[in-house]
Write an enzyme that holds these catalytic residues in place. Structure first.
Site, short mmCIF file in Angstrom:
data_model
loop_
_atom_site.label_atom_id
_atom_site.label_comp_id
_atom_site.label_asym_id
_atom_site.label_seq_id
_atom_site.Cartn_x
_atom_site.Cartn_y
_atom_site.Cartn_z
NE ARG A 27 -4.22 -1.78 1.87
CZ ARG A 27 -4.37 -2.63 2.89
NH1 ARG A 27 -3.64 -2.48 3.98
NH2 ARG A 27 -5.26 -3.58 2.82
CE LYS A 49 1.45 14.17 -15.13
NZ LYS A 49 1.27 14.56 -16.53
CD GLU A 91 10.56 15.49 -22.44
OE1 GLU A 91 9.84 16.51 -22.41
OE2 GLU A 91 10.11 14.36 -22.74
CE LYS A 133 7.82 17.32 -14.60
NZ LYS A 133 7.86 16.02 -15.24
CD GLU A 143 -1.09 17.27 -16.76
OE1 GLU A 143 -0.18 16.60 -16.22
OE2 GLU A 143 -1.48 17.09 -17.92
NE ARG A 147 2.80 17.63 -13.61
CZ ARG A 147 3.10 16.71 -12.72
NH1 ARG A 147 2.53 16.73 -11.53
NH2 ARG A 147 3.97 15.76 -13.00
CG ASN A 151 0.80 17.41 -21.26
OD1 ASN A 151 1.61 16.60 -20.82
ND2 ASN A 151 -0.36 17.66 -20.67
CG HIS A 154 4.90 15.36 -24.37
ND1 HIS A 154 5.78 16.41 -24.53
CD2 HIS A 154 5.58 14.40 -23.68
CE1 HIS A 154 6.93 16.10 -23.94
NE2 HIS A 154 6.84 14.88 -23.43
CG HIS A 158 2.69 10.67 -25.54
ND1 HIS A 158 2.11 11.30 -24.47
CD2 HIS A 158 3.92 10.31 -25.14
CE1 HIS A 158 2.98 11.33 -23.46
NE2 HIS A 158 4.08 10.74 -23.84
CG HIS A 168 9.61 10.41 -24.71
ND1 HIS A 168 8.23 10.29 -24.81
CD2 HIS A 168 9.83 11.52 -23.95
CE1 HIS A 168 7.66 11.27 -24.13
NE2 HIS A 168 8.61 12.04 -23.60
N1 LIG Z 1 6.83 10.79 -15.07
C1 LIG Z 1 7.04 11.78 -15.90
O1 LIG Z 1 6.65 12.93 -15.67
C2 LIG Z 1 7.80 11.49 -17.14
C3 LIG Z 1 8.25 12.53 -17.95
C4 LIG Z 1 9.02 12.23 -19.05
C5 LIG Z 1 9.30 10.92 -19.38
N2 LIG Z 1 8.82 9.91 -18.61
C6 LIG Z 1 9.13 8.51 -18.91
O2 LIG Z 1 10.47 8.26 -18.52
C7 LIG Z 1 11.00 7.23 -19.33
C8 LIG Z 1 12.33 7.65 -19.90
O3 LIG Z 1 13.22 7.99 -18.85
P1 LIG Z 1 14.73 7.53 -18.93
O4 LIG Z 1 15.32 8.03 -20.22
O5 LIG Z 1 15.40 7.91 -17.63
O6 LIG Z 1 14.52 5.93 -19.03
P2 LIG Z 1 15.53 4.73 -18.83
O7 LIG Z 1 15.89 4.61 -17.39
O8 LIG Z 1 14.87 3.57 -19.50
O9 LIG Z 1 16.86 5.13 -19.63
C9 LIG Z 1 16.90 5.09 -21.05
C10 LIG Z 1 18.02 4.15 -21.54
O10 LIG Z 1 19.29 4.67 -21.13
C11 LIG Z 1 20.00 3.70 -20.37
N3 LIG Z 1 20.73 4.45 -19.34
C12 LIG Z 1 20.20 5.22 -18.35
N4 LIG Z 1 21.18 5.83 -17.65
C13 LIG Z 1 22.37 5.41 -18.19
C14 LIG Z 1 23.74 5.71 -17.92
N5 LIG Z 1 24.08 6.58 -16.95
N6 LIG Z 1 24.68 5.12 -18.68
C15 LIG Z 1 24.33 4.27 -19.67
N7 LIG Z 1 23.07 3.96 -20.01
C16 LIG Z 1 22.09 4.53 -19.27
C17 LIG Z 1 18.96 2.75 -19.83
O11 LIG Z 1 19.49 1.47 -19.56
C18 LIG Z 1 17.94 2.73 -20.97
O12 LIG Z 1 18.35 1.84 -21.98
C19 LIG Z 1 9.98 6.95 -20.41
O13 LIG Z 1 9.27 5.77 -20.07
C20 LIG Z 1 9.07 8.17 -20.36
O14 LIG Z 1 7.77 7.89 -20.77
C21 LIG Z 1 8.09 10.18 -17.50
ZN LIG Z 2 8.36 13.73 -22.47
#
Ligand SMILES: NC(=O)c1ccc[n+]([C@@H]2O[C@H](COP(=O)([O-])OP(=O)(O)OC[C@H]3O[C@@H](n4cnc5c(N)ncnc54)[C@H](O)[C@@H]3O)[C@@H](O)[C@H]2O)c1
Ligand SMILES: [Zn+2]
Length: 255
Positions: A27, A49, A91, A133, A143, A147, A151, A154, A158, A168
């Site tokens: 929980r 999020k 971003e 942010k 949102e 906020r 988007n 996006h 998306h 992305h």
């Molecule tokens: N919650 C939100 O507000 C929000 C906003 C934007 C994106 N997102 C989501 O976040 C995700 C993308 O985030 P991310 O890019 O951190 O994802 P991730 O952790 O999957 O990293 C992307 C890739 O880079 C590699 N990687 C990460 N750090 C590394 C490092 N230091 N050295 C080598 N390789 C490395 C990972 O293994 C992976 O293959 C998506 O799913 C997206 O939809 C969420």
């Molecule tokens: Zn994004």
């Protein structure tokens, strides 16, 4: 495990999914993030999020639950592949477009290589984006208004990401370019070429061959849809975004 004590879940998944697991396991457990990607540092780690995808629907099941801490160390980025740097910079460019014209200029005067080589410059940029942010989220956690500006790029992004399996950042870059075109028609935005040249400078795409019909099939199922319309983020000028409700019919004609 002691309930109430801070717990860090070290799961090798994107932060969004880790936050979701922490939010529902037993929980809900307190959690914090140590982002290792540019995208995680400037965007995904901030704002609370958390979610998982269901079929084609991104983050269909999730929570809004804030991390207890964020710990940053840009040394992690030494091993980050360049394609992931570009994802993060999409971003960053988005933030500059909607809120920070001065940062847009900093980005224009520099390049991805400058930021990769110059640690203080990179730290300053990441901090500026994280604060931007955080400020938006603190003003509108759930949102209801401001906020939504995050988007930008996006809505169409998306849909393209899902349909054509894009990264992305690539999808958001194309989404921003398309939103700039719509902004010209709806709110007389006049700086599309400035945006396109910045995206190109950071090696991000600005157009794609796509089927309007297929993209609309996805848009119509968007969780942010409001009846026959969708709230769309447009630019009045670089650094100033606006929300406009656009009907799907109008959007189809304008694209
Ligand atoms: N919650 C939100 O507000 C929000 C906003 C934007 C994106 N997102 C989501 O976040 C995700 C993308 O985030 P991310 O890019 O951190 O994802 P991730 O952790 O999957 O990293 C992307 C890739 O880079 C590699 N990687 C990460 N750090 C590394 C490092 N230091 N050295 C080598 N390789 C490395 C990972 O293994 C992976 O293959 C998506 O799913 C997206 O939809 C969420
Ligand atoms: Zn994004």
């Amino acid at each position: 495990m002691v309930r109430g004590a801070p717990v860090v879940l070290l799961l090798k998944t994107p932060l969004t999914k880790t936050g979701y697991v922490a939010s529902v396991f037993l929980r809900g457990l307190p959690f914090g993030f140590i982002p290792t990607s540019v995208l995680g540092m400037v965007d995904a780690g901030i704002g609370g999020k958390n979610g998982i995808d269901v079929g084609l629907y991104k983050n269909m099941v999730g929570t809004i639950n804030q991390p207890h801490f964020l710990l940053y160390d840009v040394s992690f980025l030494k091993t980050l592949p360049v394609i992931e740097w570009r994802n993060g910079f999409a971003e960053i460019i988005k933030h500059a477009c909607i809120k920070d014209e001065a940062m847009f200029k900093v980005l224009k005067e520099n390049s991805l290589k400058n930021f990769q080589k110059n640690k203080p410059l990179l730290q300053k940029l990441i901090q500026r984006n994280a604060f931007l942010k955080i400020k938006v989220v603190q003003g509108d956690e759930f949102e209801k208004g401001e906020r939504k500006l995050l988007n930008f790029g996006h809505t169409l992004g998306h849909a393209l990401e899902k349909k054509y399996n894009l990264m992305h950042g690539e999808a958001v870059a194309i989404g921003m370019a398309m939103a700039a075109g719509l902004s010209e028609k709806i709110v007389s935005f006049k700086q599309t070429s400035r945006l396109l040249s910045l995206l190109e400078k950071y090696e991000l795409p600005t157009s794609a061959d796509y089927s309007k019909k297929k993209i609309f099939e996805i848009l119509i199922s968007d969780k942010k849809r409001d009846g026959n319309s969708i709230n769309f983020i447009l630019l009045e000028k670089i650094g100033k975004a606006a929300i406009r409700k656009i009907s799907f019919d109008q959007l189809y004609k304008l694209l």
